[in-house]
Motif scaffolding. Structure first.
Motif, mmCIF file in Angstrom:
data_model
loop_
_atom_site.group_PDB
_atom_site.id
_atom_site.type_symbol
_atom_site.label_atom_id
_atom_site.label_comp_id
_atom_site.label_asym_id
_atom_site.label_seq_id
_atom_site.Cartn_x
_atom_site.Cartn_y
_atom_site.Cartn_z
ATOM 1 N N VAL A 4 4.479 20.287 -26.021
ATOM 2 C CA VAL A 4 3.589 20.851 -27.032
ATOM 3 C C VAL A 4 3.967 22.311 -27.249
ATOM 4 O O VAL A 4 4.132 23.055 -26.277
ATOM 5 C CB VAL A 4 2.118 20.741 -26.579
ATOM 6 N N GLN A 6 3.105 26.029 -29.413
ATOM 7 C CA GLN A 6 2.065 26.750 -30.130
ATOM 8 C C GLN A 6 2.647 28.065 -30.632
ATOM 9 O O GLN A 6 3.484 28.674 -29.981
ATOM 10 C CB GLN A 6 0.867 27.037 -29.219
ATOM 11 N N CYS A 23 -0.324 24.464 -33.824
ATOM 12 C CA CYS A 23 0.025 23.608 -32.697
ATOM 13 C C CYS A 23 0.924 22.473 -33.173
ATOM 14 O O CYS A 23 0.586 21.771 -34.131
ATOM 15 C CB CYS A 23 -1.240 23.026 -32.058
ATOM 16 N N PRO A 25 2.263 19.049 -31.683
ATOM 17 C CA PRO A 25 2.098 18.147 -30.541
ATOM 18 C C PRO A 25 3.405 17.443 -30.201
ATOM 19 O O PRO A 25 4.393 17.539 -30.932
ATOM 20 C CB PRO A 25 1.063 17.150 -31.057
ATOM 21 N N LEU A 32 -4.937 14.910 -30.534
ATOM 22 C CA LEU A 32 -4.665 16.348 -30.406
ATOM 23 C C LEU A 32 -5.969 17.072 -30.166
ATOM 24 O O LEU A 32 -6.993 16.786 -30.798
ATOM 25 C CB LEU A 32 -3.979 16.861 -31.677
ATOM 26 N N CYS A 92 -3.782 24.196 -26.963
ATOM 27 C CA CYS A 92 -3.692 22.917 -27.649
ATOM 28 C C CYS A 92 -3.136 21.896 -26.670
ATOM 29 O O CYS A 92 -2.319 22.236 -25.805
ATOM 30 C CB CYS A 92 -2.775 23.064 -28.865
ATOM 31 N N SER A 94 -2.008 17.459 -26.413
ATOM 32 C CA SER A 94 -1.878 16.180 -27.118
ATOM 33 C C SER A 94 -1.749 15.052 -26.099
ATOM 34 O O SER A 94 -1.358 15.267 -24.955
ATOM 35 C CB SER A 94 -0.681 16.179 -28.077
ATOM 36 N N GLY A 107 0.000 22.859 -24.368
ATOM 37 C CA GLY A 107 0.932 23.882 -24.810
ATOM 38 C C GLY A 107 0.705 25.168 -24.030
ATOM 39 O O GLY A 107 -0.213 25.246 -23.209
#
Lengths: 115, 116
Positions: A4, A6, A23, A25, A32, A92, A94, A107
């Motif tokens: 991930v 960012q 973000c 993923p 997410l 973030c 996922s 992330g």
């Protein structure tokens, strides 16, 4: 594959300005999540997206916060009229799906500083 | 609402020794997952270990193990043979089981220092 990601890594803004955090993923992950981490605190859930379902926005702290996701790819978290209390790291994550157990991969976060 | 409590803001352990980090949680659900995450200064959240509530056997991952006491709603992490690289923030987290609401609920964290 890539994890991930960012962007930006760090963001400094002035009170009252709008900011967008991005973000990306892991490819193929349908779910997410956005979390906020204030200094010295644990992560607070903000919002999550799962495929084409309506997002769960139950964690958004105010109507200044919003997020979008394009299909099963990029998501953007927008904070309007930023306040100093919005200063935090925004993380973030996922996962393959939201149901059952699927590990959430995080992330590196965006550190937001509101002056 | 589910809550997760970590009552130890900081812990210290000598290299090669064992340390236990505490976590309690509150839920009315019967089906859920519990996790320990590690967050080094890089901010990257790393999953250390997870436990399914329906499993009675405590999870283990190499030097990391948990003591899951479902009735007491307790979920502690034991780190054996501590290494300098274990120094980080450790977060306990909860997630409801099957179906919706898969968000993670985190505790406030425990900062682990590892000394020589």
């Amino acid at each position: 594959g890539a994890g991930v990601s960012q962007s930006p890594s760090n963001k400094v803004t002035e009170k009252g300005k709008d900011v967008e955090l991005r973000c990306d993923p892991i490819s193929g992950h349908t779910a997410l999540y956005w979390y906020r981490q204030r200094l010295g605190q644990g992560l607070e859930f903000l919002i999550y997206f799962q495929g084409n379902s309506a997002p769960d926005k139950s964690g958004l702290p105010s109507d200044r916060f919003s997020a979008e996701r394009t299909g099963e790819s990029v998501s953007t978290l927008t904070i309007q009229r930023t306040q100093q209390e919005d200063s935090a790291v925004y993380l973030c994550a996922s996962s393959q799906t939201a149901g059952d157990y699927n590990e959430q991969f995080f992330g590196p976060g965006t550190r937001l500083t509101v002056l | 609402a589910q809550t997760v409590t970590q009552s130890q803001p900081e812990m210290s352990v000598q290299e090669a020794e064992t340390v236990t980090l505490s976590c309690t949680y509150d839920t009315s659900e019967s089906d859920y997952y519990l996790f320990w995450y590690k967050q080094p200064p890089s901010r990257q959240m790393i999953l250390v270990i997870r436990q399914e509530a329906y499993k009675q056997q405590n999870a283990t991952e190499n030097r990391f193990s948990v003591n899951f006491q479902k009735a007491a709603k307790s979920f502690s992490l034991k780190i054996s043979d501590s290494q300098l690289g274990d120094a980080a923030m450790y977060f306990c987290a909860y997630r409801r089981g099957l179906g919706t609401a898969s968000k993670l609920t985190f505790g406030t964290g425990t900062r682990l220092q590892v000394t020589l």
